[in-house]
Structures are given as C-alpha cells and as structure tokens.
Design a protein around this motif. Structure first.
Motif, short mmCIF file in Angstrom:
data_model
loop_
_atom_site.label_atom_id
_atom_site.label_comp_id
_atom_site.label_asym_id
_atom_site.label_seq_id
_atom_site.Cartn_x
_atom_site.Cartn_y
_atom_site.Cartn_z
N THR A 1 0.85 -1.19 0.00
CA THR A 1 0.00 0.00 0.00
C THR A 1 0.88 1.24 0.00
N PHE A 2 0.29 2.35 -0.42
CA PHE A 2 0.99 3.62 -0.44
C PHE A 2 1.48 4.00 0.95
N GLY A 3 0.63 3.86 1.95
CA GLY A 3 1.00 4.21 3.31
C GLY A 3 2.12 3.35 3.85
N ARG A 4 2.07 2.06 3.58
CA ARG A 4 3.13 1.17 4.06
C ARG A 4 4.44 1.48 3.33
N ALA A 5 4.36 1.79 2.03
CA ALA A 5 5.56 2.16 1.28
C ALA A 5 6.19 3.42 1.89
N TRP A 6 5.35 4.35 2.35
CA TRP A 6 5.82 5.57 3.01
C TRP A 6 6.59 5.21 4.28
N ALA A 7 5.98 4.35 5.11
CA ALA A 7 6.64 3.93 6.36
C ALA A 7 7.93 3.18 6.06
N ASP A 8 7.89 2.30 5.08
CA ASP A 8 9.09 1.53 4.72
C ASP A 8 10.21 2.45 4.24
N PHE A 9 9.87 3.46 3.45
CA PHE A 9 10.87 4.43 2.97
C PHE A 9 11.54 5.12 4.15
N LEU A 10 10.73 5.60 5.08
CA LEU A 10 11.28 6.28 6.25
C LEU A 10 12.17 5.33 7.06
N ASP A 11 11.68 4.11 7.28
CA ASP A 11 12.44 3.13 8.05
C ASP A 11 13.76 2.77 7.36
N GLN A 12 13.70 2.53 6.05
CA GLN A 12 14.90 2.13 5.30
C GLN A 12 15.98 3.20 5.32
N HIS A 13 15.57 4.45 5.41
CA HIS A 13 16.53 5.55 5.40
C HIS A 13 16.81 6.12 6.79
#
Length: 182
Positions: A49-61
């Motif tokens: 999902t868009f929201g999970r991709a947002w969280a994953d982006f923040l977490d990955q960086h």
C-alpha cells in the motif's frame, strides 16, 4: 537534502535553522497544520500500500516523518514515494525539479538552487569542467515528469490514499513509470 537524513536536525545546525525558518514562515502565513503522518498507523497497513511504502521508505533511510509546519512540508516524503526519487542530494534536487514542473513555486526554485550548489560543491575538485558533471539531464527529466503529472502538491490528500496499492496511487497522478538514473 532531506532534513531527516542520518545527520539529524539536532546534529546539523544549518538544517535545524532551515526547518525552523520554514515552520516560522508557515506560521506567519497561517499554514501550520496538525501532524498528518503517523508512522505507527502507516506501519500497520498491508505491504504494497501507499502508506506502508511511506513507512518503509522512512524506516529504510532511518528517517522520521516531518510532523510540524505546513501540509506541503509534512507531505514532502510522499513525493519521494510517488516518484521514486532518492533521499540523497540528487534525489532531493529531482523532487524540487519535479515540484517545479507540477506548479511553479519560488520556494521550490530557491530550495532547488540551494541543492544545486550543494551538489556542485560535492563534485571532485580536480575534475574539469565541473559544471558539466551536474545531473542536468536527470533534473530536466524530473521537471518534465512533473509537468506531465496530475499531482497538485498544495491540495493532494495522501491520507485518503494510504490504504490503496502504491501502483494505483502512482497511476492516479500519472506517475506509473519510475525514473531510471543516468
């Protein structure tokens, strides 16, 4: 550069001052809004999902969401998710070029020029001509992509789209194809 990179605002006085200035300007213009991005909520969404991709982006960086100031500031990381541009100096410059393409803004122009200066300073000093090594083609492509998109950066409401598949949200704004760096 994204204020939340490994050098946190507290460890980088310039970044901290820059974000305080942005928040102060938003406050003076009456544009401050309550916190929009809740990382716990985004992490609870299904993968893809868009929201999970947002969280994953923040977490990955190793980033935290922007939680103060204007909507546009708080939603900045969502532009990275939609476009696929990185959080490094070039990716930040691409985001600003993209935003200029969607809607001209003096703020994006000034931030973009500041990022170009930073990129220029990061190039090796012993290589000439240094100016020709700037990522001009990538910035041009990002600007043109912004022109073709259907994203309205001042009014989009990602919080209503977080539960949708990322690809569907990208298609909604005409951003199906991810850029390929040169």
């Amino acid at each position: 550069m994204n204020a939340q990179t490994a050098a946190t605002p507290a460890s980088n006085p310039r970044v901290e001052r820059f974000f305080k200035l942005i928040d102060r300007i938003a406050e003076l213009r009456g544009r401050n809004v309550p916190t929009i991005v809740n990382l716990t909520t985004l992490r609870s969404l299904p993968a893809g999902t868009f929201g999970r991709a947002w969280a994953d982006f923040l977490d990955q960086h190793g980033l935290s969401p922007l939680t103060t100031g204007s909507r546009r500031k708080q939603l900045h990381d969502g532009i990275h998710i939609l476009t696929g541009y990185g959080s490094d100096s070039i990716g930040e410059a691409e985001v600003q070029a993209f935003l200029l393409g969607t809607k001209f803004s003096t703020t994006n122009l000034l931030i973009g020029l500041g990022l170009l200066r930073l990129l220029y300073q990061q190039l090796p000093q012993n290589q000439t001509p240094k100016f020709s090594q700037m990522p001009w083609e990538r910035l041009k492509q990002a600007y043109q992509r912004g022109q073709r998109s259907r994203l309205e950066p001042d009014t989009w409401q990602p919080e209503q789209l977080w539960q949708l598949p990322l690809a569907q949200v990208q298609a909604l704004f005409g951003l199906e194809a991810q850029p390929s760096p040169n």
